[in-house]
Design a protein around this motif. Structure first.
Motif, PDB file in Angstrom:
ATOM      1  N   ASN A  34       0.821  -1.220   0.000  1.00 49.21           N
ATOM      2  CA  ASN A  34       0.000   0.000   0.000  1.00 49.21           C
ATOM      3  C   ASN A  34       0.856   1.272   0.000  1.00 49.21           C
ATOM      4  O   ASN A  34       0.328   2.374   0.076  1.00 49.21           O
ATOM      5  N   ARG A  36       2.261   3.619  -1.982  1.00 53.32           N
ATOM      6  CA  ARG A  36       2.124   4.045  -3.374  1.00 53.32           C
ATOM      7  C   ARG A  36       3.405   4.645  -3.969  1.00 53.32           C
ATOM      8  O   ARG A  36       3.696   4.491  -5.155  1.00 53.32           O
ATOM      9  N   THR A 570      -9.301  -3.230   4.491  1.00 55.09           N
ATOM     10  CA  THR A 570      -9.829  -1.986   3.947  1.00 55.09           C
ATOM     11  C   THR A 570     -10.892  -1.391   4.849  1.00 55.09           C
ATOM     12  O   THR A 570     -10.878  -0.190   5.152  1.00 55.09           O
ATOM     13  N   ILE A 576      -9.015   5.388   4.159  1.00 58.36           N
ATOM     14  CA  ILE A 576      -9.143   5.025   2.753  1.00 58.36           C
ATOM     15  C   ILE A 576     -10.467   5.562   2.213  1.00 58.36           C
ATOM     16  O   ILE A 576     -11.490   5.502   2.892  1.00 58.36           O
ATOM     17  N   GLN A 627      -8.572   0.552  -3.961  1.00 53.47           N
ATOM     18  CA  GLN A 627      -7.160   0.913  -4.038  1.00 53.47           C
ATOM     19  C   GLN A 627      -6.362  -0.183  -4.756  1.00 53.47           C
ATOM     20  O   GLN A 627      -6.611  -1.371  -4.565  1.00 53.47           O
ATOM     21  N   TRP A 629      -3.727  -1.629  -4.355  1.00 53.41           N
ATOM     22  CA  TRP A 629      -3.006  -2.686  -3.636  1.00 53.41           C
ATOM     23  C   TRP A 629      -3.888  -3.896  -3.326  1.00 53.41           C
ATOM     24  O   TRP A 629      -3.371  -4.975  -3.051  1.00 53.41           O
ATOM     25  N   GLU A 630      -5.197  -3.735  -3.375  1.00 49.55           N
ATOM     26  CA  GLU A 630      -6.049  -4.897  -3.093  1.00 49.55           C
ATOM     27  C   GLU A 630      -5.861  -5.999  -4.133  1.00 49.55           C
ATOM     28  O   GLU A 630      -5.512  -7.125  -3.792  1.00 49.55           O
TER      29      GLU A 630
END
Length: 686
Positions: A34, A36, A570, A576, A627, A629-630
């Motif tokens: 996560n 970024r 999440t 988020i 997002q 990263w999921e």
């Protein structure tokens, strides 16, 4: 960044992160993804893209031909049906060879000269992503406000353009939803600002032309709510709407008095949903008040809007969902849904007429479209089906005559709707519920269990996937694929209870419904597990992830587009975007009851050492909804644990967000890659 391995696919580095809640410990080896701005993360995403390119390189020519084929069916030099608003006809058009829309208008008559509002092709030059939204014309027709997003993260900057001098004013408002509404003084606009971190729409501001400082008018303190601001169709009121999954609240202001104070319409009551429309001396209220699960229509005086004064206009019915209303000077038009099918009801205010527009297809989609004018006898609505291209129809409410203003053209000369068959069948759920499935296929297909079939579903937020026509889908149908939409619980296809039965602690019904639809399609020999494919996006990607954890043997391959798969992590992170506003949809995992239930189906948390179908997973680096990263973590974990040698690809769009590429035709390349993935698994390469 990548661990050295004899494998040809990327293997992400494992950095164990201990996550503890309610005494339960989860070890997340890929939590670090996560970050970024971390070069390791970007390198991994690029490595996955390169791997996907390499493994699908043999389909590149096929992808290009699919792209050309899809594009060739679409009329490039196309334009919308003009609609009239405040003395002008507004038109959106596309020119051949260009990716973005051009917005124009004509004063009084369509025979008059065209005035350019925006050429988005010029505006998009030099940008990898471009999106314009919220085009709003001032009452005197001289100014226009609009929102621009250049990343795909749905953070818009609002600008104002003088349509007389053509200059862009210095006024600009950042980090907004993109939409705005003009007061009747032609110099005051109201807009919604987003939180910079969570992207929650939480503040309403007032901006006066030329001012450097905007006034904060309203701030929503409850993090489970969002806000928006708009103008009524009657142009008499500016409305602030506060919304959550289960509850609404509105504040109203006379549009002639922008310096006034917003008045509370009716304070929020948890579980009471309502929306308001103005008509003369009344507001009409569409609401679930009094346990009206499928909603009813009420009205109240503009002078007293408290809930005690609301009066029934159209009563609640257990078998009919009221979805929307359109108000005209002499008519009320009600959009309903019965047994899964759309209905349009016409009702005169003087009660001399009350009837439904006739539709005779077994499975179709109809909906009211752009009906901005109030004093008119003309209703515009759209119609299409799985086999019938979309039409925009103009219906005269007084004479009951109709004309087709536009029918979607399918270019190339090969498409004939009589060559395709659509039908609706029903699967049986484990609890006895009957689940509708809308199906389309080319005439001549035999139900012998050998046909490739793509099964699609969404199944969340009460969002219904209606049986709609798609020119893109023809590239599958013409190559022998059957296409099926599973109307699983979590949508509202069979009314509001259908949604309630597929959310919170009933969420697993969405997954089991999808599986039972697959079983029924196999049972009726539309396909077999060797030829069955599943697809879903966003919350529908969660569905796909849960389904393949539970019944991977049913599917030869799946496509999970921007999938919401790391549910607990999440939903525990309120920084988020979307998280806090989602508690009424999924539950709040800070409560152990919901934590345990989520953990039992969360795709990421339930990946096991077993065989999975072939998989294509897509993502967007700037996605504000799910997002990036999921799906990235999910693929990494699948690579680590799955025991098969089936294909597993992750495709991340490094320049876009949740909706993918912004260009009109550029997005077709994403469709072409997905279709090539499916067709290649069937040995179809041309």
């Amino acid at each position: 960044m990548l661990k050295k391995s004899n494998s040809i696919y990327p293997i992400a580095k494992k950095k164990p992160q201990r996550l503890e809640m309610h005494g339960d410990v989860r070890i997340d080896n890929y939590f670090w993804m996560n970050e970024r701005e971390n070069k390791e993360v970007i390198d991994y995403l690029k490595a996955e893209n390169n791997y996907c390119d390499e493994k699908m390189s043999h389909t590149k020519e096929f992808q290009e031909s699919l792209f050309i084929e899809m594009k060739a069916r679409i009329k490039e030099d196309d334009s919308s049906v003009p609609y009239k608003y405040n003395g002008y006809w507004y038109i959106t058009k596309f020119e051949k060879g260009k990716d973005y829309p051009i917005y124009t208008r004509k004063k009084d008559s369509l025979d008059n000269p065209e005035e350019l509002l925006f050429d988005c092709n010029e505006m998009a030059e030099g940008h990898n992503y471009f999106k314009i939204v919220g085009i709003s014309i001032s009452p005197d027709n001289k100014l226009v406000s609009y929102g621009i997003d250049l990343t795909g993260r749905r953070q818009y900057t609002i600008y104002i353009k003088n349509l007389v001098t053509r200059e862009i004013l210095k006024d600009s408002m950042e980090s907004t939803t993109g939409s705005s509404s003009w007061a009747n003084d032609n110099k005051t606009i109201f807009y919604t600002k987003k939180d910079q971190v969570t992207l929650r729409a939480h503040q309403i501001y007032k901006h006066k032309l030329g001012d450097n400082q905007d006034d904060l008018l309203f701030e929503e303190g409850d993090t489970t709510f969002g806000v928006t601001v708009y103008k009524t169709k009657s142009r008499r009121y500016i409305i602030i709407a506060c919304y959550s999954t289960l509850t609404n609240e509105y504040h109203i202001l006379d549009a002639d008095k922008p310096e006034g104070k917003f008045q509370l319409f009716q304070e929020r009551i948890r579980g009471v949903e309502y929306s308001i429309s103005h008509y003369k001396d009344h507001f009409f209220v569409l609401t679930n008040k009094d346990n009206s699960t499928n909603f009813k229509l009420m009205k109240t005086s503009i002078h007293d809007t408290s809930i005690e004064k609301w009066e029934d206009v159209v009563s609640h019915r257990n078998d009919v969902l009221i979805e929307n209303i359109d108000i005209f000077k002499d008519y009320l038009v009600i959009s309903e849904r019965s047994n899964g099918l759309n209905q349009i009801r016409i009702k005169r205010w003087d009660n001399h007429e009350d009837y439904y527009l006739p539709f005779d297809n077994e499975t179709y989609t109809c909906y009211t479209t752009t009906n901005i004018e109030f004093d008119t006898d003309v209703l515009r609505y759209g119609y299409n089906s799985l086999t019938t291209p979309a039409s925009i129809i103009e219906y005269n409410l007084k004479t009951k005559s109709k004309i087709v203003l536009k029918e979607q053209e399918v270019l190339g000369g090969k498409f004939k709707k009589e060559n395709y068959i659509s039908e609706r069948i029903w699967a049986k759920a484990e609890d006895g519920a009957k689940i509708p499935i809308s199906i389309v296929y080319k005439k001549g297909i035999k139900k012998n269990g050998k046909n490739p079939l793509l099964q699609y579903a969404y199944g969340s937020y009460g969002s219904t996937v209606d049986p709609y026509f798609s020119t893109i889908r023809l590239s599958l149908l013409d190559r022998g694929f059957i296409y099926a939409i599973a109307h699983v619980r979590g949508g509202e296809y069979l009314g509001r209870p259908w949604y309630e039965d597929g959310k919170l602690l009933n969420k697993k019904n969405s997954f089991s419904d999808f599986i039972n639809c697959s079983i029924e399609l196999i049972k009726q020999r539309f396909t077999s597990s060797k030829h069955l494919y599943a697809m879903g996006g966003s919350a529908g990607g969660l569905l796909i992830g849960a389904v393949i954890n539970e019944a991977p043997e049913l599917y030869n391959g799946v496509i999970a587009a921007v999938p919401f798969v790391d549910v607990i992590t999440t939903m525990l992170d309120d920084s988020i975007p979307l998280t806090t506003g989602e508690y009424d949809e999924w539950g709040n995992p800070n409560d152990k009851l919901y934590y345990d239930y989520m953990k039992s189906y969360s795709p990421y948390d339930n990946v096991e050492a077993k065989k999975y179908p072939h998989m294509l997973v897509t993502s967007g680096l700037h996605d504000s909804q799910v997002q990036y990263w999921e799906p990235t973590k999910w693929v990494a974990k699948l690579r680590e644990l799955k025991t098969d040698s089936n294909q597993l690809y992750l495709r991340t769009n490094m320049d876009a967000g949740h909706g993918g590429a912004s260009g009109r035709f550029e997005s077709l390349r994403e469709d072409a890659e997905e279709f090539a993935f499916l067709l290649d698994l069937e040995g179809i390469r041309g």
